[in-house]
Design an enzyme around this catalytic site. Structure first.
Site, PDB file in Angstrom:
ATOM      1  N   ASP A  14      58.482  26.876  84.050  1.00 24.73           N
ATOM      2  CA  ASP A  14      57.175  26.601  84.641  1.00 24.73           C
ATOM      3  C   ASP A  14      56.073  27.151  83.729  1.00 24.73           C
ATOM      4  OD1 ASP A  14      54.950  26.549  86.863  1.00 24.73           O
ATOM      5  OD2 ASP A  14      56.684  25.593  87.792  1.00 24.73           O
ATOM      6  N   ASP A  15      54.942  27.496  84.277  1.00 19.90           N
ATOM      7  CA  ASP A  15      53.749  27.905  83.536  1.00 19.90           C
ATOM      8  C   ASP A  15      54.000  29.137  82.646  1.00 19.90           C
ATOM      9  OD1 ASP A  15      51.108  27.956  82.731  1.00 19.90           O
ATOM     10  OD2 ASP A  15      50.283  28.124  84.755  1.00 19.90           O
ATOM     11  N   ASP A  56      50.992  19.580  86.452  1.00 21.53           N
ATOM     12  CA  ASP A  56      50.124  20.201  87.446  1.00 21.53           C
ATOM     13  C   ASP A  56      48.707  19.623  87.409  1.00 21.53           C
ATOM     14  OD1 ASP A  56      49.642  21.989  89.547  1.00 21.53           O
ATOM     15  OD2 ASP A  56      50.718  23.608  88.549  1.00 21.53           O
ATOM     16  N   GLU A 113      50.472  17.273  92.182  1.00 21.62           N
ATOM     17  CA  GLU A 113      49.074  17.007  92.528  1.00 21.62           C
ATOM     18  C   GLU A 113      48.677  17.701  93.828  1.00 21.62           C
ATOM     19  OE1 GLU A 113      46.045  14.220  94.526  1.00 21.62           O
ATOM     20  OE2 GLU A 113      47.997  14.996  95.116  1.00 21.62           O
ATOM     21  N   TRP A 114      49.665  18.368  94.476  1.00 22.47           N
ATOM     22  CA  TRP A 114      49.478  19.173  95.692  1.00 22.47           C
ATOM     23  C   TRP A 114      49.219  18.333  96.951  1.00 22.47           C
ATOM     24  CZ3 TRP A 114      44.806  21.388  92.814  1.00 22.47           C
ATOM     25  CH2 TRP A 114      45.205  21.998  91.616  1.00 22.47           C
ATOM     26  N   GLY A 115      49.328  17.021  96.842  1.00 29.01           N
ATOM     27  CA  GLY A 115      49.109  16.174  98.002  1.00 29.01           C
ATOM     28  C   GLY A 115      47.656  15.905  98.337  1.00 29.01           C
ATOM     29  N   ASP A 116      46.740  16.340  97.473  1.00 30.15           N
ATOM     30  CA  ASP A 116      45.313  16.238  97.774  1.00 30.15           C
ATOM     31  C   ASP A 116      44.857  14.807  98.046  1.00 30.15           C
ATOM     32  OD1 ASP A 116      45.144  18.926  97.541  1.00 30.15           O
ATOM     33  OD2 ASP A 116      43.898  18.957  95.732  1.00 30.15           O
ATOM     34  N   ARG A 149      54.353  15.880  94.560  1.00 24.79           N
ATOM     35  CA  ARG A 149      54.138  16.935  95.535  1.00 24.79           C
ATOM     36  C   ARG A 149      53.298  16.400  96.683  1.00 24.79           C
ATOM     37  NH1 ARG A 149      54.060  22.296  93.773  1.00 24.79           N
ATOM     38  NH2 ARG A 149      52.720  22.765  95.542  1.00 24.79           N
ATOM     39  N   ASP A 174      51.316  24.840  97.360  1.00 27.20           N
ATOM     40  CA  ASP A 174      52.441  25.690  96.985  1.00 27.20           C
ATOM     41  C   ASP A 174      53.107  26.339  98.195  1.00 27.20           C
ATOM     42  OD1 ASP A 174      51.709  25.047  94.452  1.00 27.20           O
ATOM     43  OD2 ASP A 174      51.203  27.082  93.810  1.00 27.20           O
TER      44      ASP A 174
END
Length: 430
Positions: free
Chosen positions: A99-100, A178, A211-214, A229, A233
């Site tokens: 990951d990051d 991300d 994309e966090w589902g935004d 996504r 998180d």
């Protein structure tokens, strides 16, 4: 006359609003399919399944949940080793995903990402070679912004083609992409740019949209990524896990071979939940056809953790091929909710059904699943196998199945219609 004129004005206003909505939808659709080069348009129009990846949800491990930025090549190699020695790799856990925080803050003179010298001195290609030698696959992380979420390394915005080519040359198999520190443009504009770059890179790379589902990527992600996504998180708590399960379930009908809803990595084994809560966590992720990406320290798992994540019968639900998709749905859904009590069900091959009885409440109680709710013919004689007890129940059931379920716990069954005609029981399962 005045009333008629008012009605005409209202109708005209309504038509204008509808027209504006349609124009906005068309424009949004265009932005998803927008391409810089005419040669790329056909590539983007095709479903990303053409990269041959994501036929079933990916399984493996990701570094973030347990280690955050505290990663290095030694730990990644040890994790790859542990996936093999524990036998997890034989169960399907193949991806080792960095990951990051793996790169230097600045690119080199050629514009390339540079692995962090203090933590990845051998470089990513050498690490990929090592992971591949174990029969595993290596994943990496970047961001559709100028910097990643940690702000410790560059993102790929404006460098998509260059970075995709670099990842392919290194032997990368999976990209988690991300959404931090971007230019303010919509993900529907930024993410397809990386899609095209990956598909032109010459190497099949699983594209995980983080994309966090935004902007509801389940609605537009299928031609762009292999997973998306649907939520923010996850945290290693019951409340976080169960609320994320709720959010992910809304998009069940959009999960398909080649493109899966992603409610984030697994927290099993990190210590923030009870054994029963972790069983709920793993069960829901499995029947939701979510990626099964472990987020604990694979090198130091307890026997309890191994028993959960190595449950072959539960994994088999998650990894069933597309033949299990019925009624335009692969992913399990809630079919009945009564306060803290829930019944989830999902289709399996051979006209079987995966059934989850979930108790979110504070006390032990009975939960009933009705055949009518789970698409089983009302008079069917049904055999039930308990996947956590690893046993087929002696009773056969008609019309419903009732079980006693502990607080913050679940029962997970595979239901199979039986052609036999033994004595029928409607008693509850204890």
């Amino acid at each position: 006359m005045a009333r008629t004129r008012a009605m005409v004005i209202k109708m005209s206003t309504l038509m204008i609003l509808i027209s504006l909505m349609v124009m906005n939808m068309v424009e949004s659709s265009r932005s998803v399919n927008k391409v810089n080069n005419g040669d790329d348009s056909e590539i983007l129009r095709r479903h990303l399944l053409t990269n041959g990846l994501g036929v079933t949800p990916p399984m493996g491990w990701n570094s973030w949940n347990h280690f955050s930025c505290n990663i290095d090549e030694k730990m990644i190699k040890e994790t790859a080793d542990a996936l093999v020695t524990t036998g997890l790799s034989k169960l399907g856990y193949k991806y080792v995903n960095i990951d990051d925080c793996w790169a230097e803050i600045s690119r080199d003179s050629k514009g390339s990402l540079v692995p962090k010298k203090s933590t990845f001195p051998s470089g990513i290609k050498a690490l990929a070679d090592y992971v591949h030698s174990k029969g595993l696959k290596l994943g990496i992380y970047s961001d559709a912004g100028y910097f990643t979420c940690s702000k410790t390394m560059p993102g790929s915005l404006g460098y998509e083609e260059h970075d995709a080519k670099t990842f392919a040359e290194w032997g990368i198999d999976y990209l988690k992409y991300d959404n931090c520190n971007n230019d303010g443009s919509k993900p529907t504009v930024r993410y397809p740019v990386m899609t095209r770059a990956l598909m032109k890179s010459g190497r099949p790379i699983f594209h995980s949209l983080c994309e966090w589902g935004d902007m509801h990527p389940a609605l537009w992600g299928s031609p762009v990524g292999n997973s998306w996504r649907t939520t923010n998180d996850i945290k290693d708590t019951w409340l976080s896990m169960i609320s994320i399960a709720d959010m992910n379930e809304v998009y069940a009908e959009h999960a398909r071979p080649g493109g899966w809803n992603d409610p984030d990595m697994l927290e099993v084994g990190n210590g923030g939940m009870t054994k029963e809560e972790y069983i709920v966590h793993f069960s829901i992720w499995a029947i939701s056809k979510a990626p099964l990406l472990l987020g604990c320290d694979i090198r130091n798992m307890t026997k309890e953790t191994v028993e959960i994540v190595a449950n072959k019968e539960v994994i088999a639900i998650n990894q069933e091929k597309e033949s299990s998709c019925r009624s335009t749905r692969c992913q399990a859904k809630k079919v009945r909710m009564e306060g803290d009590l829930e019944v989830w069900a999902g289709p399996l091959s051979g006209y079987r059904v995966a059934l989850l009885l979930l108790n979110r409440g504070p006390s032990r109680t009975l939960i009933t699943a009705l055949w009518d709710d789970i698409e089983i013919p009302a008079n069917s004689i049904v055999e039930a196998r308990d996947l956590w007890q690893h046993k087929t129940l002696k009773q056969k059931f008609v019309g419903n199945l009732t079980a006693t379920v502990d607080s913050h716990a679940c029962k997970l069954y595979i239901l199979k219609q039986s052609n036999l005609l033994p004595e029928i029981h409607k008693e509850r399962v204890n």
